[in-house]
Write an enzyme that holds these catalytic residues in place. Sequence first.
Site, PDB file in Angstrom:
ATOM      1  N   HIS A 227      -5.447  16.309  -0.299  1.00 50.23           N
ATOM      2  CA  HIS A 227      -4.859  15.887   0.985  1.00 50.23           C
ATOM      3  C   HIS A 227      -5.709  14.874   1.738  1.00 50.23           C
ATOM      4  O   HIS A 227      -5.420  14.599   2.910  1.00 50.23           O
ATOM      5  CB  HIS A 227      -4.644  17.085   1.905  1.00 50.23           C
ATOM      6  CG  HIS A 227      -3.629  18.067   1.424  1.00 50.23           C
ATOM      7  ND1 HIS A 227      -2.304  18.013   1.802  1.00 50.23           N
ATOM      8  CD2 HIS A 227      -3.739  19.110   0.581  1.00 50.23           C
ATOM      9  CE1 HIS A 227      -1.650  19.000   1.218  1.00 50.23           C
ATOM     10  NE2 HIS A 227      -2.503  19.680   0.470  1.00 50.23           N
TER      11      HIS A 227
ATOM     12  N   LYS B 230      -0.913  14.308  17.379  1.00 45.88           N
ATOM     13  CA  LYS B 230      -1.574  14.624  16.105  1.00 45.88           C
ATOM     14  C   LYS B 230      -3.018  14.971  16.439  1.00 45.88           C
ATOM     15  O   LYS B 230      -3.443  14.790  17.591  1.00 45.88           O
ATOM     16  CB  LYS B 230      -1.521  13.439  15.144  1.00 45.88           C
ATOM     17  CG  LYS B 230      -1.978  12.113  15.778  1.00 45.88           C
ATOM     18  CD  LYS B 230      -1.871  10.944  14.834  1.00 45.88           C
ATOM     19  CE  LYS B 230      -0.477  10.386  14.669  1.00 45.88           C
ATOM     20  NZ  LYS B 230       0.028  10.451  13.328  1.00 45.88           N
ATOM     21  N   ARG B 231      -3.785  15.487  15.467  1.00 42.13           N
ATOM     22  CA  ARG B 231      -5.209  15.703  15.710  1.00 42.13           C
ATOM     23  C   ARG B 231      -5.838  14.420  16.235  1.00 42.13           C
ATOM     24  O   ARG B 231      -5.413  13.308  15.868  1.00 42.13           O
ATOM     25  CB  ARG B 231      -5.913  16.124  14.414  1.00 42.13           C
ATOM     26  CG  ARG B 231      -5.674  17.555  14.009  1.00 42.13           C
ATOM     27  CD  ARG B 231      -6.129  18.531  15.055  1.00 42.13           C
ATOM     28  NE  ARG B 231      -7.549  18.726  15.004  1.00 42.13           N
ATOM     29  CZ  ARG B 231      -8.142  19.879  14.671  1.00 42.13           C
ATOM     30  NH1 ARG B 231      -7.422  20.950  14.404  1.00 42.13           N
ATOM     31  NH2 ARG B 231      -9.458  19.980  14.658  1.00 42.13           N
TER      32      ARG B 231
ATOM     33  N   LYS C 236      -7.150   7.991  13.065  1.00 44.12           N
ATOM     34  CA  LYS C 236      -5.763   7.991  13.542  1.00 44.12           C
ATOM     35  C   LYS C 236      -5.570   7.013  14.707  1.00 44.12           C
ATOM     36  O   LYS C 236      -4.461   6.702  15.100  1.00 44.12           O
ATOM     37  CB  LYS C 236      -5.346   9.398  13.938  1.00 44.12           C
ATOM     38  CG  LYS C 236      -5.313  10.378  12.747  1.00 44.12           C
ATOM     39  CD  LYS C 236      -4.931  11.772  13.181  1.00 44.12           C
ATOM     40  CE  LYS C 236      -5.036  12.821  12.085  1.00 44.12           C
ATOM     41  NZ  LYS C 236      -3.908  12.809  11.129  1.00 44.12           N
TER      42      LYS C 236
ATOM     43  N   THR D 247       2.978  13.792   8.306  1.00 44.64           N
ATOM     44  CA  THR D 247       4.257  14.494   8.249  1.00 44.64           C
ATOM     45  C   THR D 247       4.939  14.428   9.618  1.00 44.64           C
ATOM     46  O   THR D 247       6.169  14.489   9.695  1.00 44.64           O
ATOM     47  CB  THR D 247       4.077  15.972   7.831  1.00 44.64           C
ATOM     48  OG1 THR D 247       2.962  16.509   8.547  1.00 44.64           O
ATOM     49  CG2 THR D 247       3.823  16.094   6.345  1.00 44.64           C
TER      50      THR D 247
ATOM     51  N   LYS E 267       8.969  13.830  11.050  1.00 45.66           N
ATOM     52  CA  LYS E 267       9.685  14.620  12.065  1.00 45.66           C
ATOM     53  C   LYS E 267      10.257  13.703  13.155  1.00 45.66           C
ATOM     54  O   LYS E 267      11.376  13.892  13.622  1.00 45.66           O
ATOM     55  CB  LYS E 267       8.745  15.669  12.676  1.00 45.66           C
ATOM     56  CG  LYS E 267       8.284  16.708  11.655  1.00 45.66           C
ATOM     57  CD  LYS E 267       7.069  17.512  12.121  1.00 45.66           C
ATOM     58  CE  LYS E 267       6.435  18.224  10.927  1.00 45.66           C
ATOM     59  NZ  LYS E 267       5.089  18.759  11.218  1.00 45.66           N
TER      60      LYS E 267
END
Length: 843
Positions: free
Chosen positions: A373, A564-565, A570, A672, A676
């Site tokens: 992952h 998100k985290r 990111k 992911t 969504k």
Amino acid sequence: MNTKPEMLSPALAVDTIRTGLDKASIKRAFLDHLFFLQGKFPTIATFNDYYLALAYLVRDRLLQRWVSSATTYTREGSRTVAYLSAEFLMGPHLGNNLVNLDMLDTARAAMQELGLDLEKIMAQEVEPGLGNGGLGRLAACYLDSLATLEIPTLGYGIRYEYGIFHQELHNGAQVELSDMWLRNGNPWEIARPEWTVEVRFGGHTERYTDEQGRSRVRWHPERIVMGVPYDTPVPGYRCNTANTLRLWSAAAPESFDFAAFNEGDYYRAVDDKILSENLTKVLYPNDEPEQGKQLRLGQQYFFVSCALQDMIRILFRQRLSLDRFHSKFAIQLNDTHPAIAVPELMRLLIDEHGMEWEAAWDITEATFAYTNHTLLPEALECWSLSLFGHLLPRHLEIIYEINERFLDKVRIRYLGDAEQVARMSIIDDTGEQSVRMAHLACVGSHAINGVANLHTQLLESNVLKDFYALSPEKFSNKTNGVTPRRWIVLSNPRLAALLNDTLGERWAKDLDMLRGLEPLADDADFRARWRDIKHHNKQKLAHHLRKVTGIAADPDSLFDVQVKRIHEYKRQHLNVLHIIALYNRIRQDPGADIPPRTFLFAGKAAPGYHMAKLIIRLITGVSDIINRDPLVRSRLKVIFLPNFNVSNGQRIYPAADLSEQISTAGMEASGTGNMKFSMNGALTIGTLDGANIEIREAVGAENFFLFGHTASEIQALAQEGGSPASFVEDNAGLQEVIHLIRSGLFSHGDCDLFEPLLDSLLENDPFHVFADYAAYAECQQQVAEIYRDVETWARMSILNTARMGWFSSDRSIREYCDNIWKVSPVGVKLEGSDGLGFLQSLQ
Ligand code: F58
């Protein structure tokens, strides 16, 4: 194969009294539970009592499916998927179970007749936060799809007493609070103490010769911990299948250290008990330095050993022999956290059951498959050899043996290439010696996969290239997916109703049917209905945001969302820089034509990740200033919603207009959340990273806002090693942004607070924020222009949903089933809840 839940045979009439699905039965059962289980009358019951009563009556209805599924699998000796994961981020159970049992509307009506609001009751549930983020949530989506596709499955994991920390903001900074999710009890689990197993730790090993003259090894552990399983049913959507999530809790052996007790050393004995129970006390937040995390390795071994012993028990109960292990079970390793299963299965087969090495190895390799992952090198698990040998001495011996045999093959393949051998070794001999868990997982598995096309390609060409060169046939891609049951049916009921009206009800099981929406993108009436739903969802979210943060968001503004985290890769800071630039523009030119926007952030930072915490402070600092500035207040809002979790996700995804997926290309394995959002009609602004690439291909480039360097361009930038400052030199807007941050505007005059962040952005930024800034700002300009054209935006939004069917986790799971696990559906017929069917199956 699916039998409609209502279609019980008359012989099972007795069950319908206890488990009937009509409104009257539900009301009766609700009051019964309230009275007989909780000893309460409606007049004195709390909302938590109501929640428990409803949860128990739903569980009753699940049990029949659950027992019937287990009975069928036992009777038929069904091939079973064992999904091993240190994390399962299931989210609240009640709503999801109501959806999957097709009880939502009836339950709502029944509660209403009792004067109760179902939403309020559902809000009582404390969600089990047994995961950090994407990886744990993926495991939960996969369990949902496995049950829906009627695949016999056991999820194995850890029953952490404390889940992921609860996040609060104090003066704009993250504060972590412990998550006592079991405080009010957990109605969804059933303890199975009769299946308790022993797990050993530490000590030493001894060679001996058995009666047949064979050399064997005995492990004399220093400590034994008991593993107690707790089962939670996992029902499929509108089918009779209910699989099991089996989580293990650590307990001290019953007569804990009797010797110490007899000697009067009572406190030492109690200490040992506490030590044992500490093992499953708390979930580790990610991004903590792994060094010295003995407890974490202990957790990993603990649940893996419990799971494998449990599988052997099941195998024997079905009167199958050990050499059938790999035909009975397909084990998936969710990242390397359960990779210790490879030497543990070898140990069980050889030491405990007397099998020869070669036979045991064939079974082991045929059993395991490994999903990677992450591409971030620092996230690849390595355990120091000394820690490993201290905790698991026998496993280290087995790993050495696995490694020697494996490296012999490598030596034959690469004659005389010692460097190649050293690179591929499971043991890293450079610096402090360590065990490379990814190498162990690769060597011990017959299948290895990444979670999006780009990710798999990068695994094959970078991170695992040596293993790919040696065994290319082991590698494949399995792009992630998400379950439409939780992420549309439950979280976006108005959209679900529109889809039911337009497509019929089958779409939630066959998400490719969303394609049927495509022609309606050109239908003005349909677009109006579509916009109405989004507007309603935005109003609902705005209400929640107001309640929690006190900040009012205008549902007519563009909801621009990044949840998100919090992580540098990111790039939440890229988003914030752009917000500051917009703010600056409006301040300098109050007449600037900029459509009103609400920027929403949510996400947790690992407690020890200082830069991530600083990013949160920057977001909240900017939010403070912008939301208070009367000149821009009605045009820009910035909100950080604390404690992002599954429940908040369910509120947020359906209400988003724009989804921020702006990671540095080549760093996000898949994502992911991106799926969504898009499924719920948000448009994406994103880089060519992870599954964004496949989402863009699916929805059409014209319905996706793309910007930024590609993964190979980023690689080239990194190699060139130029200064990020060069991207600032010709960008006056960006210079002003940096100046504003430095001025202390967003930190109550503290000019130094954000210096570490700016330093890294300007000096040496592995995440290349400035390199992508100009392209990002320009792309956001396009977003603003298109958002003004409501018809075009609605059209693009509909086409996003219409073309996202492929990203259902049902599709991903079908690929795993067909290409890796080789398992097929097993239809379940409901049996009586009197246990007759089960008893007969044991005859
Ligand atoms: C995530 N990994 C990836 N790890 O970052 C994301 O791109 C991907 O979509 C998702 O997996 C599912 O494949 C992730 O969430 C963790 O949370 C680990 C938990 C244990 C400690 C190390 C991080």
